[in-house]
Each structure stands twice: as C-alpha cells, then as structure tokens.
Write a protein that holds these residues in place. Sequence first.
Motif, mmCIF file in Angstrom:
data_model
loop_
_atom_site.group_PDB
_atom_site.id
_atom_site.type_symbol
_atom_site.label_atom_id
_atom_site.label_comp_id
_atom_site.label_asym_id
_atom_site.label_seq_id
_atom_site.Cartn_x
_atom_site.Cartn_y
_atom_site.Cartn_z
ATOM 1 N N ARG A 1 77.312 23.685 43.291
ATOM 2 C CA ARG A 1 78.428 24.260 44.080
ATOM 3 C C ARG A 1 78.166 25.725 42.816
ATOM 4 N NH1 ARG A 1 84.710 25.368 43.566
ATOM 5 N NH2 ARG A 1 84.192 24.987 41.359
ATOM 6 N N LEU A 2 77.886 26.901 42.806
ATOM 7 C CA LEU A 2 77.412 27.982 41.714
ATOM 8 C C LEU A 2 78.671 29.251 41.812
ATOM 9 C CD1 LEU A 2 74.006 27.500 40.940
ATOM 10 C CD2 LEU A 2 75.868 26.393 39.611
ATOM 11 N N LEU A 3 79.170 29.186 42.759
ATOM 12 C CA LEU A 3 79.903 30.431 42.469
ATOM 13 C C LEU A 3 82.029 29.180 42.986
ATOM 14 C CD1 LEU A 3 78.697 32.258 45.897
ATOM 15 C CD2 LEU A 3 79.021 33.139 43.398
ATOM 16 N N SER A 4 83.082 29.224 42.688
ATOM 17 C CA SER A 4 84.552 29.473 42.593
ATOM 18 C C SER A 4 84.667 29.442 44.086
ATOM 19 C CB SER A 4 85.099 30.323 41.493
ATOM 20 O OG SER A 4 85.090 31.889 41.735
ATOM 21 N N GLU B 1 86.254 34.544 34.069
ATOM 22 C CA GLU B 1 85.407 33.865 35.371
ATOM 23 C C GLU B 1 84.192 33.273 34.533
ATOM 24 O OE1 GLU B 1 83.694 37.192 37.102
ATOM 25 O OE2 GLU B 1 85.815 37.969 38.531
ATOM 26 N N GLU C 1 85.399 29.630 32.982
ATOM 27 C CA GLU C 1 86.181 29.053 34.280
ATOM 28 C C GLU C 1 84.590 28.158 35.035
ATOM 29 O OE1 GLU C 1 88.202 29.751 38.711
ATOM 30 O OE2 GLU C 1 87.089 31.357 38.097
ATOM 31 N N GLU C 2 83.447 28.525 35.485
ATOM 32 C CA GLU C 2 82.518 28.225 35.762
ATOM 33 C C GLU C 2 81.486 27.546 34.459
ATOM 34 O OE1 GLU C 2 78.022 29.849 36.625
ATOM 35 O OE2 GLU C 2 79.180 31.772 36.547
ATOM 36 N N ALA D 1 74.013 29.303 45.656
ATOM 37 C CA ALA D 1 75.352 29.030 45.672
ATOM 38 C C ALA D 1 75.165 28.343 46.506
ATOM 39 C CB ALA D 1 76.155 30.761 45.728
ATOM 40 N N TYR E 1 72.843 22.257 35.308
ATOM 41 C CA TYR E 1 73.661 21.613 36.326
ATOM 42 C C TYR E 1 72.336 21.040 37.503
ATOM 43 C CZ TYR E 1 76.917 21.675 40.105
ATOM 44 O OH TYR E 1 77.786 21.879 41.088
ATOM 45 N N TYR F 1 84.240 24.422 34.286
ATOM 46 C CA TYR F 1 83.493 23.369 36.026
ATOM 47 C C TYR F 1 82.766 22.469 35.835
ATOM 48 C CZ TYR F 1 82.255 22.120 40.581
ATOM 49 O OH TYR F 1 81.568 21.528 41.669
ATOM 50 N N TYR F 2 81.153 23.043 35.176
ATOM 51 C CA TYR F 2 80.053 22.429 35.014
ATOM 52 C C TYR F 2 80.393 21.673 33.945
ATOM 53 C CZ TYR F 2 77.613 26.258 36.876
ATOM 54 O OH TYR F 2 77.052 27.600 37.787
ATOM 55 N N ARG G 1 73.143 26.697 33.345
ATOM 56 C CA ARG G 1 73.079 26.299 35.237
ATOM 57 C C ARG G 1 72.213 25.838 35.626
ATOM 58 N NH1 ARG G 1 74.342 32.770 36.629
ATOM 59 N NH2 ARG G 1 76.397 32.681 36.882
#
Length: 185
Positions: A137-140, A45, A48-49, A159, A125, A52-53, A122
């Motif tokens: 967008r900070l949540l998958s 997880e 994944e975050e 989020a 970002y 994305y960033y 974060r």
Amino acid sequence: MDYDLDEIVNLEQRFYDAGHKDGFAHGRIHGLIEGRALGREKGFELWEEIGYYEGTANFWKTVKQSSSNDRESRALVHANQLLHLISRFPRHNPTPSEEPLSDGESSQDSALDISKSLAQIRSRYRAMCASLGVKPRLLSTDKVEPDQSSSSIDAPDLAVKTTADPVWRVDQPAKKPPNIGSMSF
C-alpha cells in the motif's frame, strides 16, 4: 515653460519600474510564507509515508524473527534492509554550508538525493511485501479515490486502490447489516 522631454517620454517606464519593485518585494514575502506552508505540508506527507514503512517493517521483523522458514527469513532480510535505508534518510533539510565535503568532492556530489532515497525505500518495501505475500500500500488512505475498483492499479508506484473504508471507525457505531428478509434472489 521648459519641459524636460526625456522625463515625459520615460514617465510610463518609471511607473512600471516602481510598480515592479513594489510587487517583487510583496511577492517575495508572500512566496516565503506560502513556500514554508507547502514545505511543511509535503514534509508531513513524506514522513507519514516513511513512518508507515518503518512501522510495517518493525511489525514484520518482530513477527518473523522466530521463524526458520526460508521465505520468512528472506522477508526478515528485506525488513532489516528497509529499516537501514529509513535510518539513513535525512531527518532535516541541511543548508549547503552544513554539508560535509571530503577531499575532492564538490558540493553537488554530496547533495542529498531525496527522491532517489525514497525510491530505494519504496522498492525495498515492495520487495518485503512480495516476499511476505502481502499487497503493498503506497498511498495514504485519505488519498484513495473511492470510485475506482479494487483491481485497478494505474499509478506508477503500484498503489493499491480500494473502494471500501480500509479501517472501521471506533468512535462511530457499526453499520447494520442489510435486512435479508426484504431481499429476493
């Protein structure tokens, strides 16, 4: 008949101690198994975050590199700084013996602070998104709750919550539009 009174009095304690020893050994085995599974899940997880960033920063860096606009150059600086922070993020979990110590530095000083690094990533970002005028967008997408409105931002990390599917599925046919003729206004 001779009975050892101490043995009879301590009988319950002996059984308790034997059960505790067996339970502790059994719990240790299962704790290791569950801990590894949870660590693998949370690690995935986290990456994944971070991925994305990194992908977002690389995308905007590529798009905005040829621009001479001041606002866009600020976004490019934020994207470069975000990529630098991501490159410094640890790629493995070092044991205390692997951590290098400089002169006068204790092992506690050199310990990696994952949560601090993640908070810096974060915030960088969010700064990049603000300079671009894009909502962060900070949540998958699989963690977004569908019953909340798109304007509610109640998570501590800002989020964005949406009610619709954020991406159209390629492997499923498109949804048909409603029949306008059957509607009355």
